[in-house]
Design an enzyme around this catalytic site. Sequence first.
Site, PDB file in Angstrom:
ATOM      1  N   GLY A 112      48.699  11.855   6.070  1.00  0.00           N
ATOM      2  CA  GLY A 112      49.137  12.344   4.767  1.00  0.00           C
ATOM      3  C   GLY A 112      48.160  13.338   4.166  1.00  0.00           C
ATOM      4  O   GLY A 112      47.344  13.920   4.869  1.00  0.00           O
TER       5      GLY A 112
ATOM      6  N   GLU B   1      48.726  23.043   5.116  1.00  0.00           N
ATOM      7  CA  GLU B   1      49.377  23.998   6.003  1.00  0.00           C
ATOM      8  C   GLU B   1      49.124  23.676   7.490  1.00  0.00           C
ATOM      9  O   GLU B   1      49.998  23.891   8.329  1.00  0.00           O
ATOM     10  CB  GLU B   1      48.867  25.396   5.640  1.00  0.00           C
ATOM     11  CG  GLU B   1      49.631  26.549   6.218  1.00  0.00           C
ATOM     12  CD  GLU B   1      51.138  26.518   5.947  1.00  0.00           C
ATOM     13  OE1 GLU B   1      51.565  25.964   4.912  1.00  0.00           O
ATOM     14  OE2 GLU B   1      51.872  27.032   6.810  1.00  0.00           O
ATOM     15  N   GLY B   2      47.950  23.150   7.816  1.00  0.00           N
ATOM     16  CA  GLY B   2      47.637  22.808   9.209  1.00  0.00           C
ATOM     17  C   GLY B   2      48.614  21.769   9.753  1.00  0.00           C
ATOM     18  O   GLY B   2      49.127  21.900  10.865  1.00  0.00           O
ATOM     19  N   HIS B   3      48.872  20.722   8.954  1.00  0.00           N
ATOM     20  CA  HIS B   3      49.858  19.712   9.373  1.00  0.00           C
ATOM     21  C   HIS B   3      51.244  20.351   9.508  1.00  0.00           C
ATOM     22  O   HIS B   3      51.989  20.071  10.450  1.00  0.00           O
ATOM     23  CB  HIS B   3      49.975  18.596   8.328  1.00  0.00           C
ATOM     24  CG  HIS B   3      48.733  17.781   8.121  1.00  0.00           C
ATOM     25  ND1 HIS B   3      47.985  17.857   6.967  1.00  0.00           N
ATOM     26  CD2 HIS B   3      48.117  16.871   8.902  1.00  0.00           C
ATOM     27  CE1 HIS B   3      46.979  17.008   7.059  1.00  0.00           C
ATOM     28  NE2 HIS B   3      47.021  16.402   8.214  1.00  0.00           N
TER      29      HIS B   3
ATOM     30  N   LYS C 252      42.087  21.099  16.193  1.00  0.00           N
ATOM     31  CA  LYS C 252      41.033  20.835  15.198  1.00  0.00           C
ATOM     32  C   LYS C 252      40.264  19.550  15.523  1.00  0.00           C
ATOM     33  O   LYS C 252      39.054  19.475  15.371  1.00  0.00           O
ATOM     34  CB  LYS C 252      41.697  20.740  13.819  1.00  0.00           C
ATOM     35  CG  LYS C 252      40.943  19.992  12.754  1.00  0.00           C
ATOM     36  CD  LYS C 252      39.927  20.863  12.122  1.00  0.00           C
ATOM     37  CE  LYS C 252      39.267  20.296  10.886  1.00  0.00           C
ATOM     38  NZ  LYS C 252      39.168  18.876  10.742  1.00  0.00           N
ATOM     39  N   ASP C 253      41.004  18.517  15.966  1.00  0.00           N
ATOM     40  CA  ASP C 253      40.384  17.248  16.361  1.00  0.00           C
ATOM     41  C   ASP C 253      40.370  17.193  17.889  1.00  0.00           C
ATOM     42  O   ASP C 253      41.112  16.428  18.506  1.00  0.00           O
ATOM     43  CB  ASP C 253      41.164  16.079  15.756  1.00  0.00           C
ATOM     44  CG  ASP C 253      41.144  16.132  14.238  1.00  0.00           C
ATOM     45  OD1 ASP C 253      40.139  15.720  13.655  1.00  0.00           O
ATOM     46  OD2 ASP C 253      42.120  16.627  13.640  1.00  0.00           O
TER      47      ASP C 253
ATOM     48  N   SER D 269      42.195  17.857   5.009  1.00  0.00           N
ATOM     49  CA  SER D 269      42.491  17.161   3.754  1.00  0.00           C
ATOM     50  C   SER D 269      41.211  16.968   2.944  1.00  0.00           C
ATOM     51  O   SER D 269      41.248  16.862   1.716  1.00  0.00           O
ATOM     52  CB  SER D 269      43.114  15.798   4.042  1.00  0.00           C
ATOM     53  OG  SER D 269      44.209  15.949   4.906  1.00  0.00           O
TER      54      SER D 269
HETATM   55  P1  AMP Z   1      45.243  13.818  10.068  1.00  0.00           P
HETATM   56  O1  AMP Z   1      46.227  13.682   8.958  1.00  0.00           O
HETATM   57  O2  AMP Z   1      43.928  14.358   9.643  1.00  0.00           O
HETATM   58  O3  AMP Z   1      45.132  12.565  10.914  1.00  0.00           O
HETATM   59  O4  AMP Z   1      45.838  14.931  11.030  1.00  0.00           O
HETATM   60  C1  AMP Z   1      47.115  14.796  11.596  1.00  0.00           C
HETATM   61  C2  AMP Z   1      47.273  15.824  12.676  1.00  0.00           C
HETATM   62  O5  AMP Z   1      47.148  17.127  12.107  1.00  0.00           O
HETATM   63  C3  AMP Z   1      46.215  15.702  13.777  1.00  0.00           C
HETATM   64  O6  AMP Z   1      46.803  15.966  15.044  1.00  0.00           O
HETATM   65  C4  AMP Z   1      45.242  16.788  13.411  1.00  0.00           C
HETATM   66  O7  AMP Z   1      44.512  17.296  14.510  1.00  0.00           O
HETATM   67  C5  AMP Z   1      46.186  17.834  12.850  1.00  0.00           C
HETATM   68  N1  AMP Z   1      45.455  18.777  11.993  1.00  0.00           N
HETATM   69  C6  AMP Z   1      44.723  18.493  10.899  1.00  0.00           C
HETATM   70  N2  AMP Z   1      44.141  19.608  10.419  1.00  0.00           N
HETATM   71  C7  AMP Z   1      44.513  20.611  11.254  1.00  0.00           C
HETATM   72  C8  AMP Z   1      44.234  22.003  11.325  1.00  0.00           C
HETATM   73  N3  AMP Z   1      43.441  22.611  10.433  1.00  0.00           N
HETATM   74  N4  AMP Z   1      44.777  22.711  12.326  1.00  0.00           N
HETATM   75  C9  AMP Z   1      45.567  22.127  13.255  1.00  0.00           C
HETATM   76  N5  AMP Z   1      45.867  20.826  13.250  1.00  0.00           N
HETATM   77  C10 AMP Z   1      45.345  20.071  12.271  1.00  0.00           C
END
Ligand code: AMP
Length: 289
Positions: free
Chosen positions: A31, A35-37, A153-154, A189
Site C-alpha cells: 500500500g 507511481e512506481g507501484h 527497485k528491490d 513510500s
Molecule cells: P512495496 O509496497 O514496497 O512492498 O512494493 C510493492 C512492489 O512495488 C514491489 O515489487 C516493489 O519492488 C515495487 N516497487 C516499489 N517501488 C518501486 C519503484 N520505485 N520502481 C519499481 N517498482 C517499485
Amino acid sequence: MERLKDPAAAHAWCTAARNSGRSIGFVPTMGALHEGHLELVRRAVAEQDLCVVSVFVNPLQFDEQSDFDRYPRDFDADAALLDRAGCAMAFTGTLEGFFPGASGIDGVPREDPGPAAVGLEGDQRPGHFEGVATIVRRLFEVVQPSCAYFGEKDFQQTLVVRSVARRLGFPRIVVCPTSRDSDGLARSSRNARLGLHARERALLLSRALHGAAAAWAQGQHTAGALRTRLSTDLADFGGDLEYAEVRDPDNFAHVPSDVERLERAQALVAARVDGVRLIDNLRLDGGTP
Ligand code: AMP
C-alpha cells in the site's frame, strides 16, 4: 473494481476468474501506493486479462517495530488509485486472515527465502526475507496468478521471490524497471518522510549509482574498482551508509575485490537519511533482469 477485505473471498474471486479462462497478473504491495507501484499495475493490466493487487503491510517482514507502526495505511485511497489504473480486484486482510489458525506472528510457519537472502539486506534486516518469502508464498497460493510483477527497485527481493516461485512451480516472475522521480530519486513510500534537505542528501544515492555505471562504460569492470568508486561518492554518509556493493546479478554471491573481472554488474546501496532507510540499485552493464 472489486474491493475485498478477506483473503478467502479473494481466493474464491480468483478461482472463478481462472475457471472462466482468464489469466491473472498479480501485483503484491504494502500500500501507500505511488507511481512506481502503478507502473507495475499498468504493465499487468496490459499483459494479462485481469490484474489483481494485494495491499497488506506484512508484519512478518519488518525488523523494526517503529517502521511497521509508522507505515502509512489507507486502503480506500489505494483502491481509488488502483481502480483508475485498470485493476480488476484489490484485496487486503489481517495476519489471521492470511494464516488461519496461527495465533500471532510467532505462530506462522516460515518459508525458506533461499540463498539469495544471504548478505546485504539479509544482513541488515534479520528475518526480513523469511517474512517476504512467507507472505509471498501465501499470496501466490491465494491468487494463483499466471504472472506476478515485482520492481527491480528491490533487486534482492526479486531473487528471493523467484526462488519461492521455482519451488511452487508458478507463477512466472516479471521484473519491472525502477521508477524514478525526475531528479533520479527511486520512488518509495518512505520518501514522503524526507524533508527538503534530506531529499537532497538522498539524491547522492542514485548519483553514485550512475557514477558507477559511467565507470563501467569507461572500462572499469572489477568489483573492487567499482566498489571504491561507490564508496568515495558516498563518503558523506559516514556511518549512515549501510552498504555500497557490486555483484553479478546472475550469481549473487559476494565477489572478492581483487581478482574478479565481472561479466555483468549490479550496484546496490542502502543508507539512512534523517532516520529514513533508503535502498537503490542499478544494472551497470545495460542488461535486463
Ligand atoms: P512495496 O509496497 O514496497 O512492498 O512494493 C510493492 C512492489 O512495488 C514491489 O515489487 C516493489 O519492488 C515495487 N516497487 C516499489 N517501488 C518501486 C519503484 N520505485 N520502481 C519499481 N517498482 C517499485
